[in-house]
Design a protein around this motif. Sequence first.
Motif, PDB file in Angstrom:
ATOM      1  N   TYR A  83       0.851  -1.198   0.000  1.00  0.00           N
ATOM      2  CA  TYR A  83       0.000   0.000   0.000  1.00  0.00           C
ATOM      3  C   TYR A  83       0.874   1.230   0.000  1.00  0.00           C
ATOM      4  N   ALA A  84       0.663   2.102  -0.959  1.00  0.00           N
ATOM      5  CA  ALA A  84       1.345   3.388  -1.003  1.00  0.00           C
ATOM      6  C   ALA A  84       0.494   4.350  -1.810  1.00  0.00           C
ATOM      7  N   GLU A  85       0.608   5.620  -1.504  1.00  0.00           N
ATOM      8  CA  GLU A  85      -0.143   6.652  -2.220  1.00  0.00           C
ATOM      9  C   GLU A  85       0.798   7.564  -3.011  1.00  0.00           C
ATOM     10  N   VAL A  86       1.911   7.015  -3.455  1.00  0.00           N
ATOM     11  CA  VAL A  86       2.887   7.770  -4.241  1.00  0.00           C
ATOM     12  C   VAL A  86       2.441   7.754  -5.694  1.00  0.00           C
ATOM     13  N   GLU A  87       2.198   8.925  -6.256  1.00  0.00           N
ATOM     14  CA  GLU A  87       1.626   9.003  -7.597  1.00  0.00           C
ATOM     15  C   GLU A  87       2.637   8.698  -8.694  1.00  0.00           C
ATOM     16  N   THR A  88       3.901   8.996  -8.466  1.00  0.00           N
ATOM     17  CA  THR A  88       4.927   8.778  -9.475  1.00  0.00           C
ATOM     18  C   THR A  88       5.545   7.400  -9.273  1.00  0.00           C
ATOM     19  N   ASP A  89       5.401   6.524 -10.254  1.00  0.00           N
ATOM     20  CA  ASP A  89       5.858   5.143 -10.107  1.00  0.00           C
ATOM     21  C   ASP A  89       7.340   5.051  -9.765  1.00  0.00           C
ATOM     22  N   LEU A  90       8.130   5.998 -10.272  1.00  0.00           N
ATOM     23  CA  LEU A  90       9.559   5.981 -10.008  1.00  0.00           C
ATOM     24  C   LEU A  90       9.862   5.982  -8.512  1.00  0.00           C
ATOM     25  N   TYR A  91       8.988   6.586  -7.723  1.00  0.00           N
ATOM     26  CA  TYR A  91       9.206   6.716  -6.291  1.00  0.00           C
ATOM     27  C   TYR A  91       8.283   5.813  -5.469  1.00  0.00           C
ATOM     28  N   ASN A  92       7.539   4.943  -6.118  1.00  0.00           N
ATOM     29  CA  ASN A  92       6.569   4.099  -5.421  1.00  0.00           C
ATOM     30  C   ASN A  92       7.160   2.710  -5.182  1.00  0.00           C
ATOM     31  N   PRO A  93       7.445   2.368  -3.915  1.00  0.00           N
ATOM     32  CA  PRO A  93       8.063   1.075  -3.627  1.00  0.00           C
ATOM     33  C   PRO A  93       7.080  -0.084  -3.590  1.00  0.00           C
ATOM     34  N   CYS A  94       5.799   0.186  -3.824  1.00  0.00           N
ATOM     35  CA  CYS A  94       4.788  -0.864  -3.731  1.00  0.00           C
ATOM     36  C   CYS A  94       4.141  -1.194  -5.075  1.00  0.00           C
ATOM     37  N   ILE A  95       4.699  -0.694  -6.167  1.00  0.00           N
ATOM     38  CA  ILE A  95       4.151  -1.029  -7.475  1.00  0.00           C
ATOM     39  C   ILE A  95       4.443  -2.502  -7.793  1.00  0.00           C
ATOM     40  N   PRO A  96       3.663  -3.120  -8.689  1.00  0.00           N
ATOM     41  CA  PRO A  96       3.943  -4.504  -9.075  1.00  0.00           C
ATOM     42  C   PRO A  96       5.377  -4.640  -9.594  1.00  0.00           C
ATOM     43  N   GLY A  97       6.044  -5.680  -9.139  1.00  0.00           N
ATOM     44  CA  GLY A  97       7.419  -5.905  -9.563  1.00  0.00           C
ATOM     45  C   GLY A  97       8.451  -5.145  -8.762  1.00  0.00           C
ATOM     46  N   SER A  98       8.028  -4.434  -7.710  1.00  0.00           N
ATOM     47  CA  SER A  98       8.983  -3.684  -6.898  1.00  0.00           C
ATOM     48  C   SER A  98       9.979  -4.628  -6.230  1.00  0.00           C
ATOM     49  N   ARG A  99      11.220  -4.183  -6.173  1.00  0.00           N
ATOM     50  CA  ARG A  99      12.258  -4.976  -5.514  1.00  0.00           C
ATOM     51  C   ARG A  99      12.369  -4.647  -4.026  1.00  0.00           C
ATOM     52  N   MET A 100      11.573  -3.704  -3.547  1.00  0.00           N
ATOM     53  CA  MET A 100      11.735  -3.184  -2.197  1.00  0.00           C
ATOM     54  C   MET A 100      10.863  -3.904  -1.183  1.00  0.00           C
ATOM     55  N   GLY A 101      11.486  -4.636  -0.278  1.00  0.00           N
ATOM     56  CA  GLY A 101      10.781  -5.189   0.856  1.00  0.00           C
ATOM     57  C   GLY A 101      10.135  -6.540   0.620  1.00  0.00           C
ATOM     58  N   VAL A 102       9.781  -7.198   1.717  1.00  0.00           N
ATOM     59  CA  VAL A 102       9.195  -8.534   1.702  1.00  0.00           C
ATOM     60  C   VAL A 102       7.674  -8.426   1.767  1.00  0.00           C
ATOM     61  N   PRO A 103       6.948  -8.931   0.772  1.00  0.00           N
ATOM     62  CA  PRO A 103       5.482  -8.929   0.847  1.00  0.00           C
ATOM     63  C   PRO A 103       4.989  -9.873   1.938  1.00  0.00           C
ATOM     64  N   LEU A 104       3.754  -9.661   2.371  1.00  0.00           N
ATOM     65  CA  LEU A 104       3.180 -10.449   3.453  1.00  0.00           C
ATOM     66  C   LEU A 104       3.255 -11.943   3.175  1.00  0.00           C
ATOM     67  N   GLU A 105       2.946 -12.341   1.948  1.00  0.00           N
ATOM     68  CA  GLU A 105       2.903 -13.766   1.633  1.00  0.00           C
ATOM     69  C   GLU A 105       4.275 -14.434   1.656  1.00  0.00           C
ATOM     70  N   GLN A 106       5.340 -13.628   1.704  1.00  0.00           N
ATOM     71  CA  GLN A 106       6.685 -14.197   1.754  1.00  0.00           C
ATOM     72  C   GLN A 106       7.324 -14.118   3.139  1.00  0.00           C
ATOM     73  N   MET A 107       6.582 -13.654   4.114  1.00  0.00           N
ATOM     74  CA  MET A 107       7.106 -13.629   5.480  1.00  0.00           C
ATOM     75  C   MET A 107       7.299 -15.064   5.972  1.00  0.00           C
ATOM     76  N   GLU A 108       8.449 -15.330   6.595  1.00  0.00           N
ATOM     77  CA  GLU A 108       8.816 -16.682   6.989  1.00  0.00           C
ATOM     78  C   GLU A 108       8.947 -16.777   8.511  1.00  0.00           C
ATOM     79  N   GLU A 109       8.220 -17.723   9.085  1.00  0.00           N
ATOM     80  CA  GLU A 109       8.198 -17.884  10.534  1.00  0.00           C
ATOM     81  C   GLU A 109       9.584 -18.133  11.100  1.00  0.00           C
TER      82      GLU A 109
END
Length: 296
Positions: free
Chosen positions: A140-166
């Motif tokens: 979730y992000a409200e950044v209008e410019t894709d260049l600065y949006n770390p949550c766009i599809p294919g983003s390399r930034m951060g671990v999505p919820l479904e990939q969190m490992e116990e």
Amino acid sequence: MDFESLFDIPIDDLHTPCYLTDARLLQKNTALLKQIQQRTGCKILLAQKAFSMFSAYPLIRDDLAGTTASGLFEAKLGREHFGKEVHVFSPAYTQEDFTQLLELCDHIVFNSFGQWKKYRQQVQDATRNISCGIRINPGYAEVETDLYNPCIPGSRMGVPLEQMEEDSFAGLDGIHFHTMCEQNSDVLERTLDHMLPQFDKWLKRCKWVNFGGGHHITRPDYDVERLVRCIERVRDTYGVQVYLEPGEAVALNAGYLVATVLDVVHNGMDIAILDASAACHMPDVLEMPYRPHILY
């Protein structure tokens, strides 16, 4: 922006192009950040990728908790010239850099569990106590410019919820998220509304949560009271130390790029030719595009 302060300075005596920082305005910004820390118990770090004028560090050091870096050299800068806490985040670390970061940093944030697994043993074997965390992608992000949006599809930034490992989360102390860009605290509030329920089980295991950067705290219309409520919400719900790491907000409207007009040409309009380059001095003018305030 307090343009009037610029006229107190003998600009004609300056060799241009140059950056000119107004110490009074810079300290006005950090005084506000200090007040927020005192009210909430949060810690605010200088993100050096946005402001790394180390000659000004003595002016602001007492108002901030430390610095955050995007790599080895910023970490060295923070350790050698600012002191206090040194944090680092990078999408990936080389072995050579990581060995040195172990000697410099108090917090290391990893972008993936793969990186954490690769370096976990070295952290545990280090002679210094280093707190580690994982950057999440809350989707979730409200950044209008894709260049600065770390949550766009294919983003390399951060671990999505479904990939969190116990199992892989074991040994980590915190969660870091950075989803904002020059935004007000209402965006942070909505981000927390989305993120906290989803990552609740992980946040309950944390000692700290880092809200990242992009908070335009020192902008005149910024809602500080809403920010305070957001910090207190996470602090009280999870019993964690909250960190913020604004960059631009530290130096926002506290300086100028001073240039000389070398020529004026006309092509449907008057066009000033300067001794400064947007590409070299203000790349956001080209990338965003960003329109700077101009005095002449």
